[in-house]
Design a protein around this motif. Structure first.
Motif, PDB file in Angstrom:
ATOM      1  N   HIS A  11       0.830  -1.198   0.000  1.00 35.93           N
ATOM      2  CA  HIS A  11       0.000   0.000   0.000  1.00 35.93           C
ATOM      3  C   HIS A  11       0.868   1.254   0.000  1.00 35.93           C
ATOM      4  O   HIS A  11       0.517   2.257  -0.633  1.00 35.93           O
ATOM      5  CB  HIS A  11      -0.948  -0.013   1.198  1.00 35.93           C
ATOM      6  N   HIS A  39     -15.263   3.214  -4.501  1.00 35.76           N
ATOM      7  CA  HIS A  39     -14.089   2.377  -4.780  1.00 35.76           C
ATOM      8  C   HIS A  39     -13.170   2.287  -3.566  1.00 35.76           C
ATOM      9  O   HIS A  39     -12.492   1.271  -3.380  1.00 35.76           O
ATOM     10  CB  HIS A  39     -13.338   2.921  -5.991  1.00 35.76           C
ATOM     11  N   GLY A  43     -12.077  -1.129  -1.544  1.00 34.80           N
ATOM     12  CA  GLY A  43     -10.655  -1.430  -1.414  1.00 34.80           C
ATOM     13  C   GLY A  43     -10.248  -1.527   0.038  1.00 34.80           C
ATOM     14  O   GLY A  43     -10.820  -2.309   0.801  1.00 34.80           O
ATOM     15  N   ASN A  44      -9.271  -0.703   0.433  1.00 36.47           N
ATOM     16  CA  ASN A  44      -8.701  -0.823   1.767  1.00 36.47           C
ATOM     17  C   ASN A  44      -8.702   0.536   2.457  1.00 36.47           C
ATOM     18  O   ASN A  44      -7.733   1.289   2.381  1.00 36.47           O
ATOM     19  CB  ASN A  44      -7.274  -1.371   1.676  1.00 36.47           C
ATOM     20  N   GLU A 103     -15.553  -7.029  -9.014  1.00 37.17           N
ATOM     21  CA  GLU A 103     -14.197  -7.418  -9.392  1.00 37.17           C
ATOM     22  C   GLU A 103     -14.234  -8.794 -10.035  1.00 37.17           C
ATOM     23  O   GLU A 103     -14.803  -9.752  -9.475  1.00 37.17           O
ATOM     24  CB  GLU A 103     -13.263  -7.440  -8.175  1.00 37.17           C
TER      25      GLU A 103
END
Length: 288
Positions: A11, A39, A43-44, A103
């Motif tokens: 990351h 988004h 994600g993270n 995804e």
């Protein structure tokens, strides 16, 4: 969620390649105030919150929703200032269930909490009630009313729009749509710029993925002041590689500039200070 040093490093490399090494200019060595979009939630987000805690980080992301107050001197005056307040909201929390993650052909619900809508709205309203800012902005990833192909967001209109108008908010700012536009409706300004990574959505009249239950038309009485979009989605007719907004805060108005990728101003509009605001000096304020 990062589970190892290797994943943390991954990351960190992405932040370097898509943020630090891209926006490295001296003029951009300022705080960047973040809010999450669909988004990000897919994600993270944990990595983003963690990056904000890095030493000397420009990435300011203390919570899903947060706010700031800035005060600016007018014409080098020591006594005359204008105040700007920005309330940043998380659209995924205020509009639960509005999007899916996708995804490799697989979809799943965005993992945003579904039980924080009212608490977040209460927090927003408390800030609106207390604000004595000359210019008061509310931001969120999703537009309320959209002039591009994703269409309006009815749940946000129901949850948020009446508060914006009741408390004389200057403008609601958003992204999400990969186009740019300025809509006015019932004395409110709705400004969207989602072309940081390209302009490739068409107008709301020509959505490629119409959902029968969704309203793609601007409400009667709305005024589309400006729109930068393709003719239809993904037809590459927009004419710009990307773009951004800038704001010039002054005593008599705040100018909002719509720029293309090379900095050229394509459209600008002047927003007036809020009327009838009782001024209170906060305990602490940044003066610039």
């Amino acid at each position: 969620i990062p589970t190892s040093l290797d994943e943390d490093a991954e990351h960190s490399i992405r932040f370097q390649g898509t943020f630090e090494e891209v926006y490295h200019h001296e003029e951009l060595d300022v705080p960047w105030y973040m809010i999450a979009g669909n988004h990000d939630w897919c994600g993270n987000l944990t990595a983003q919150f963690k990056y904000a805690q890095s030493p000397n980080s420009r990435w300011v992301f203390p919570h899903h929703s947060h706010h700031l107050v800035k005060e600016f001197r007018v014409d080098d005056s020591e006594t005359t200032h204008v105040k700007l307040e920005i309330i940043m909201t998380d659209s995924m929390i205020l509009a639960p269930g509005s999007e899916q993650c996708y995804e490799d052909g697989v979809s799943w619900p965005i993992p945003a909490p579904t039980d924080q809508v009212q608490d977040t709205l209460n927090w927003v309203e408390s800030l609106l009630q207390e604000s004595d800012a000359d210019y008061l902005l509310v931001t969120g990833h999703y537009p309320l009313y959209s002039a591009c192909s994703n269409g309006n967001m009815p749940i946000l209109i129901d949850n948020l729009d009446s508060l914006l108008k009741e408390y004389n908010v200057t403008a609601y700012l958003s992204g999400h749509e990969h186009c740019a536009f300025h809509v006015t409706y019932e004395d409110m300004n709705y400004i969207t710029s989602g072309i940081g990574n390209g302009c490739y959505y068409g107008p709301n009249e020509y959505s490629y993925s119409k959902i029968p239950s969704k309203n793609y038309r601007l409400p009667e009485g709305a005024d589309l002041r400006y729109r930068l979009s393709g003719v239809i989605d993904y037809d590459e007719s927009c004419g710009v590689l990307g773009g951004f907004l800038s704001f010039d805060v002054g005593q008599h108005n705040m100018t909002v500039n719509f720029h293309k990728d090379d900095g050229t101003v394509l459209y600008d509009t002047a927003l007036l200070p809020r009327a009838g605001i009782s001024k209170r000096m906060p305990d602490a304020v940044a003066v610039e």
